[in-house]
Write an enzyme that holds these catalytic residues in place. Structure first.
Site, mmCIF file in Angstrom:
data_model
loop_
_atom_site.group_PDB
_atom_site.id
_atom_site.type_symbol
_atom_site.label_atom_id
_atom_site.label_comp_id
_atom_site.label_asym_id
_atom_site.label_seq_id
_atom_site.Cartn_x
_atom_site.Cartn_y
_atom_site.Cartn_z
ATOM 1 C CG HIS A 2 25.481 31.476 -44.905
ATOM 2 N ND1 HIS A 2 26.553 32.189 -45.378
ATOM 3 C CD2 HIS A 2 25.794 31.101 -43.646
ATOM 4 C CE1 HIS A 2 27.494 32.240 -44.452
ATOM 5 N NE2 HIS A 2 27.058 31.593 -43.387
ATOM 6 C CG HIS B 67 29.213 36.399 -39.487
ATOM 7 N ND1 HIS B 67 30.528 36.756 -39.703
ATOM 8 C CD2 HIS B 67 29.163 35.043 -39.531
ATOM 9 C CE1 HIS B 67 31.245 35.654 -39.874
ATOM 10 N NE2 HIS B 67 30.446 34.609 -39.778
#
Length: 270
Positions: free
Chosen positions: A35, A77
């Site tokens: 991730h 992100h």
């Protein structure tokens, strides 16, 4: 009576076979997806995190793509630069430091590693193109998330163009593109129909057949999952990649549900 006994034995044998098949399927090792890279041990969405994921044995790495003011694709992100770069120090008058308010040349001036630790001082914000080229020889697959596409009209086409420019990633099994915006994924699917599409979230069971018309994966948080839900998704020919699992007990439970992939900040955990 003998015929009844044979029928019972046959039924029990069939049930045992089906149970064994289900258990074997559910026990298969899920794809290990790092991730934002190995983000528990390196600064997220950086080449350092992706390289570490490869060394730790990940099968795939996940990243987040956004767009600069001059329409360049960068990895980030959050929709702001503040948390994972030194943008507040370098550009003190540019609050709230939205990614889309900065050019690529400006973002090149930022340090995306020192917030994580001094050994990562100077780690840059990578572009999508740089990452595709750098990671091509690692053997890892890529789970590419288009982040907040509503902020960047046309980003699906620019991501598709970058992928076409790096065609090794278009080989079957190397790439999935996902988003929380299912509309964006329908748009991307029209651009590159050969690339599998993942939908982040947990659609209602009754909505799954319509989504299966263009989606290859349904990717929910692990807290939402049940065995029955995974089987519903599988019955429609789609996969389940779940997130974000960072402890061995939860990993084992998700594997027992039969998920196809597990997204983790700790790809070396298994």
């Amino acid at each position: 009576m003998r015929r009844l006994g044979l029928l019972i034995v046959t039924a029990l044998t069939t049930l045992t076979t089906l149970t064994s098949f289900t258990t074997a399927a559910e026990a298969a090792d899920p794809t290990n997806v790092a991730h934002r890279g190995a983000s528990a041990d390196a600064p997220e969405n950086t080449l350092a995190a992706f390289r570490l994921a490869a060394r730790l044995g990940a099968d795939m790495f996940e990243l987040d793509v956004q767009e600069t003011k001059d329409h360049q694709l960068v990895l980030m992100h959050d929709t702001t630069l503040a948390r994972t770069t030194d943008a507040e120090r370098v550009f003190p008058g540019r609050s709230p430091w939205q990614v889309g308010d900065f050019t690529l040349a400006e973002i090149r001036k930022l340090d995306a590693g020192s917030w994580f630790g001094s050994r990562h001082d100077g780690e840059p914000v990578p572009t999508l193109g740089e990452t595709l080229r750098e990671m091509d020889g690692t053997g890892l697959g890529l789970l590419l998330e288009i982040k907040a596409p509503q902020l960047y009209p046309g980003i699906e086409g620019r991501v598709a163009a970058e992928l076409r420019g790096n065609p090794a990633w278009l080989r079957q099994g190397r790439l999935v593109v996902q988003s929380f915006s299912w509309r964006s994924m329908r748009t991307f699917h029209r651009r590159l129909p050969q690339v599998p599409v993942g939908l982040l979230g947990t659609p209602a069971v009754q909505d799954l057949p319509a989504l299966a018309a263009y989606a290859t994966q349904i990717n929910p948080p692990y807290q939402d999952l049940t065995r029955a839900y995974v089987r519903h998704v599988h019955s429609l020919g789609m996969q389940v990649f779940t997130w974000t699992v960072d402890d061995p007990a939860t990993w084992r439970r998700m594997a027992s549900y039969g998920v196809d992939g597990i997204i983790t900040n700790r790809p070396g955990m298994t």
